[in-house]
Design a protein around this motif. Structure first.
Motif, mmCIF file in Angstrom:
data_model
loop_
_atom_site.group_PDB
_atom_site.id
_atom_site.type_symbol
_atom_site.label_atom_id
_atom_site.label_comp_id
_atom_site.label_asym_id
_atom_site.label_seq_id
_atom_site.Cartn_x
_atom_site.Cartn_y
_atom_site.Cartn_z
ATOM 1 N N LYS A 114 -59.556 -5.469 -0.408
ATOM 2 C CA LYS A 114 -58.559 -4.831 -1.273
ATOM 3 C C LYS A 114 -57.210 -5.489 -1.010
ATOM 4 N N ILE A 115 -56.441 -5.683 -2.074
ATOM 5 C CA ILE A 115 -55.112 -6.268 -1.946
ATOM 6 C C ILE A 115 -54.103 -5.396 -2.689
ATOM 7 N N LYS A 116 -52.841 -5.706 -2.457
ATOM 8 C CA LYS A 116 -51.764 -5.057 -3.193
ATOM 9 C C LYS A 116 -51.295 -5.979 -4.314
ATOM 10 N N LYS A 117 -50.345 -5.513 -5.094
ATOM 11 C CA LYS A 117 -49.792 -6.312 -6.193
ATOM 12 C C LYS A 117 -49.290 -7.657 -5.665
ATOM 13 N N ASP A 118 -49.613 -8.717 -6.371
ATOM 14 C CA ASP A 118 -49.241 -10.090 -6.016
ATOM 15 C C ASP A 118 -49.927 -10.571 -4.744
ATOM 16 N N GLY A 119 -50.981 -9.879 -4.322
ATOM 17 C CA GLY A 119 -51.712 -10.280 -3.126
ATOM 18 C C GLY A 119 -52.389 -11.632 -3.297
ATOM 19 N N ASP A 120 -52.542 -12.344 -2.179
ATOM 20 C CA ASP A 120 -53.134 -13.679 -2.192
ATOM 21 C C ASP A 120 -53.820 -13.899 -0.853
ATOM 22 N N SER A 121 -55.122 -14.132 -0.869
ATOM 23 C CA SER A 121 -55.877 -14.271 0.365
ATOM 24 C C SER A 121 -57.107 -15.122 0.091
ATOM 25 N N GLY A 122 -58.090 -15.065 0.981
ATOM 26 C CA GLY A 122 -59.317 -15.809 0.774
ATOM 27 C C GLY A 122 -60.252 -15.662 1.949
ATOM 28 N N ILE A 123 -61.467 -16.171 1.810
ATOM 29 C CA ILE A 123 -62.451 -16.155 2.879
ATOM 30 C C ILE A 123 -62.901 -17.583 3.128
ATOM 31 N N TYR A 124 -62.663 -18.056 4.353
ATOM 32 C CA TYR A 124 -63.068 -19.402 4.740
ATOM 33 C C TYR A 124 -64.535 -19.383 5.152
ATOM 34 N N LEU A 125 -65.289 -20.387 4.724
ATOM 35 C CA LEU A 125 -66.693 -20.524 5.068
ATOM 36 C C LEU A 125 -66.858 -21.747 5.969
ATOM 37 N N ARG A 126 -67.487 -21.533 7.116
ATOM 38 C CA ARG A 126 -67.606 -22.588 8.137
ATOM 39 C C ARG A 126 -66.239 -23.176 8.480
ATOM 40 N N PRO A 206 -68.802 -34.412 4.052
ATOM 41 C CA PRO A 206 -69.306 -33.153 3.493
ATOM 42 C C PRO A 206 -68.858 -31.980 4.350
ATOM 43 N N ILE A 207 -69.034 -30.797 3.849
ATOM 44 C CA ILE A 207 -68.661 -29.591 4.578
ATOM 45 C C ILE A 207 -69.399 -29.548 5.913
ATOM 46 N N TYR A 208 -68.772 -29.000 6.945
ATOM 47 C CA TYR A 208 -69.379 -28.928 8.270
ATOM 48 C C TYR A 208 -70.685 -28.121 8.222
ATOM 49 N N GLU A 209 -71.637 -28.499 9.057
ATOM 50 C CA GLU A 209 -72.942 -27.832 9.060
ATOM 51 C C GLU A 209 -72.855 -26.401 9.551
ATOM 52 N N THR A 210 -71.945 -26.136 10.476
ATOM 53 C CA THR A 210 -71.729 -24.782 10.977
ATOM 54 C C THR A 210 -70.230 -24.545 11.143
ATOM 55 N N GLY A 211 -69.855 -23.293 11.282
ATOM 56 C CA GLY A 211 -68.454 -22.971 11.510
ATOM 57 C C GLY A 211 -68.197 -21.481 11.410
ATOM 58 N N GLN A 212 -67.011 -21.093 11.791
ATOM 59 C CA GLN A 212 -66.645 -19.678 11.780
ATOM 60 C C GLN A 212 -66.314 -19.212 10.362
ATOM 61 N N ILE A 213 -66.460 -17.912 10.163
ATOM 62 C CA ILE A 213 -66.020 -17.275 8.918
ATOM 63 C C ILE A 213 -64.643 -16.685 9.185
ATOM 64 N N GLU A 214 -63.713 -16.884 8.264
ATOM 65 C CA GLU A 214 -62.339 -16.431 8.467
ATOM 66 C C GLU A 214 -61.869 -15.556 7.309
#
Length: 233
Positions: A114-126, A206-214
């Motif tokens: 959930k975000i507020k007005k004008d919110g800006d975020s994301g989910i990093y994969l690996r 290419p994208i890394y084979e493994t990594g953290q989720i952020e």
């Protein structure tokens, strides 16, 4: 009190009790993983999470001692800005991203946000950006909804359609990543279909084979809950 008033009072009491029971039932479901999934967030504290240190490329260049020192500092900063309120992860708009302590390869991820007005975020994969989260009305979005692979250059970066709920309401992602390919469902609608996620940090690889989720911060208040993962072969 007349009979009619007594009946009305009794009905009101029963409705209130029913509403309370329903609320308690819903609360019990919060942060409880569906069958086959594991909870990344226990609903009580940030066990299993850590602060952000650099990026995959810079971390790879650190010695174990340097990384441990930097991680200790990052963890303290994380605790200053990421908190738990009523079973919800809340970011105060300062500091850096929240990262899983464990790295993941192929997975099926569920997360409410959930975000507020004008919110800006994301989910990093690996450890790489990103599945976009934002208010479609914010200037950078230009009317485009959430869920796109924002930092792609060669492959599609925008969602197939806008499926965001109104700002201030909860949204649900399902993110499936296998190899280089990512599919994203937002509120039950497919918005990214088996698309290559590019390596933002090293464009020639290419994208890394493994990594953290952020859970990425972008200088605004954020809310996350019901964070579940299923690791895939």
């Amino acid at each position: 009190m007349t009979t009619l008033k007594r009946v009305a009072t009794m009905c009101a009491v029963l409705m209130a009790v029913s509403a309370l029971n329903f609320a308690e039932a819903e609360e019990c479901k919060l942060n409880q993983p569906p069958e086959g999934y594991t909870a990344l967030f226990n609903g009580k504290d940030l066990t299993g999470w850590k602060g952000l240190v650099g990026n995959p490329k810079t971390r790879a260049k650190m010695s174990p001692e340097e990384l441990a020192k930097a991680q200790k500092k990052a963890d303290q900063e994380m605790r200053d800005h990421w908190n738990i309120v009523d079973g919800v992860i809340v970011f105060d708009g300062k500091g850096k991203s929240l990262c899983t302590a464990k790295d993941y390869k192929n997975f099926d991820l569920l997360v409410d946000w959930k975000i507020k007005k004008d919110g800006d975020s994301g989910i990093y994969l690996r450890g790489s950006p990103q599945v976009q989260i934002w208010d479609p009305a914010v200037k950078a979005a230009n009317g485009v909804g959430s869920g796109g692979l924002y930092n792609n250059k060669k492959n599609p970066d925008k969602p197939l359609l806008t499926a965001d709920n109104p700002v201030g309401e909860w949204n649900t992602f399902r993110i499936k990543m296998v190899g280089e390919k990512v599919s994203v469902w937002l509120n039950g609608k497919l918005v990214v279909d088996d698309t290559t996620l590019e390596n933002y940090w090293e464009r020639d690889k290419p994208i890394y084979e493994t990594g953290q989720i952020e859970l990425q911060n972008h200088g605004n208040t954020l809310y996350f809950r019901n964070v579940f993962i299923k690791e895939l072969d």
